[in-house]
Design a protein around this motif. Structure first.
Motif, PDB file in Angstrom:
ATOM      1  N   GLY A 139       1.052  30.251 -23.975  1.00 48.95           N
ATOM      2  CA  GLY A 139      -0.316  30.417 -23.520  1.00 48.95           C
ATOM      3  C   GLY A 139      -0.433  31.588 -22.566  1.00 48.95           C
ATOM      4  N   ARG A 161      -4.967  26.381 -25.630  1.00 47.52           N
ATOM      5  CA  ARG A 161      -4.710  25.348 -24.614  1.00 47.52           C
ATOM      6  C   ARG A 161      -5.388  24.034 -25.019  1.00 47.52           C
ATOM      7  N   THR A 164      -3.400  22.473 -27.851  1.00 43.75           N
ATOM      8  CA  THR A 164      -2.185  21.851 -27.329  1.00 43.75           C
ATOM      9  C   THR A 164      -2.458  20.438 -26.856  1.00 43.75           C
ATOM     10  N   SER A 165      -3.534  20.278 -26.115  1.00 44.57           N
ATOM     11  CA  SER A 165      -3.874  18.970 -25.562  1.00 44.57           C
ATOM     12  C   SER A 165      -4.169  17.951 -26.654  1.00 44.57           C
ATOM     13  N   ALA A 179       3.475  21.130 -26.046  1.00 44.41           N
ATOM     14  CA  ALA A 179       3.154  21.680 -24.732  1.00 44.41           C
ATOM     15  C   ALA A 179       2.941  23.182 -24.828  1.00 44.41           C
ATOM     16  N   THR A 180       2.375  23.747 -23.774  1.00 47.34           N
ATOM     17  CA  THR A 180       2.189  25.185 -23.689  1.00 47.34           C
ATOM     18  C   THR A 180       2.817  25.724 -22.417  1.00 47.34           C
ATOM     19  N   THR A 182       2.050  28.516 -19.970  1.00 45.25           N
ATOM     20  CA  THR A 182       0.960  29.412 -19.616  1.00 45.25           C
ATOM     21  C   THR A 182       1.476  30.499 -18.679  1.00 45.25           C
ATOM     22  N   GLU A 216       1.852  21.099 -20.141  1.00 46.69           N
ATOM     23  CA  GLU A 216       1.702  22.493 -19.735  1.00 46.69           C
ATOM     24  C   GLU A 216       2.600  22.805 -18.552  1.00 46.69           C
ATOM     25  N   VAL A 218       2.733  26.057 -15.989  1.00 45.45           N
ATOM     26  CA  VAL A 218       2.054  27.303 -15.615  1.00 45.45           C
ATOM     27  C   VAL A 218       3.039  28.183 -14.872  1.00 45.45           C
TER      28      VAL A 218
END
Length: 220
Positions: A139, A161, A164-165, A179-180, A182, A216, A218
């Motif tokens: 992401g 995103r 993904t969710s 998952a991503t 980011t 996720e 980040v």
């Protein structure tokens, strides 16, 4: 052939090369899918020496469903079912919203989002049967803070995103971790956004056990 298989769509230098090396060191054979696989030959040779694993590079257009499914099927015929899928495609016209054409937006969306869904759909049945697997998307911070000069990519990362969710909700009950990662910045070796540092986030997500799945990470 007995080693697990990590498939990376959108392979090249940078994040995907670092992720390929990281999973190779985890014991995975790795397939690298890219538009121009011939350019990956030096990378394949280098990673095979570094990791001792089997790697292959295959041609693939991520914005073409049939082409993408065919490339994943070919990779599986060589290395076995995909246990880890990494989708690392980013297509973008550098254009402001007022100048972005519908054709440009649709073309980028097919690569950035539709391709991610197609790849996930291609590997999900075998993962469901095995009741385990990992699907990771690359992401970007544009999902949170859109940039007007990158309007198309900003829209794509926001949609990715969201995808993904929803995939995590559906597939998580089958033991599949979606998952991503980011990435809030531009990739540069030797900086905070060094690809090797970012690759660690993919490994951390993959290692999370059922019941502790994050959707996720980040990196900023």
């Amino acid at each position: 052939m007995n080693a697990p298989h990590c498939c990376i769509v959108g392979a090249g230098r940078g994040i995907s090369a670092a992720v390929a090396e990281a999973f190779g060191r985890e014991g995975y054979n790795v397939s690298l899918l890219a538009r121009r696989p011939e350019k990956l030959k030096p990378l394949v040779q280098d990673l095979q020496k570094k990791t001792g694993r089997t790697l292959c590079a295959l041609g693939c257009h991520a914005d073409n469903d049939d082409d993408l499914r065919g490339a994943i099927a070919q990779a599986e015929s060589m290395l076995g079912p995909v246990q880890v899928l990494v989708y690392n495609v980013a297509a973008s016209e550098t254009a402001k919203p007022s100048a972005l054409t519908s054709d440009q937006l649709i073309a980028d969306f097919r690569a950035n989002v539709v391709g991610a869904l197609t790849a996930a759909q291609a590997v999900a049945p075998a993962m469901r049967k095995a009741r385990r697997g990992t699907i990771l998307f690359t992401g970007g911070g544009f999902a949170y803070e859109p940039a007007h000069s990158y309007a198309s990519l900003s829209l794509g990362k926001a949609a990715l995103r969201n995808l993904t969710s929803s995939l995590a909700q559906e597939l998580g009950v089958d033991g599949i971790h979606v998952a991503t990662v980011t990435v809030y910045g531009f990739i540069q070796s030797g900086s905070h956004f060094d690809p090797r540092r970012i690759a660690e986030a993919y490994i951390e997500l993959h290692r999370q056990p059922p019941g502790r799945f994050e959707i996720e990470k980040v990196f900023k």
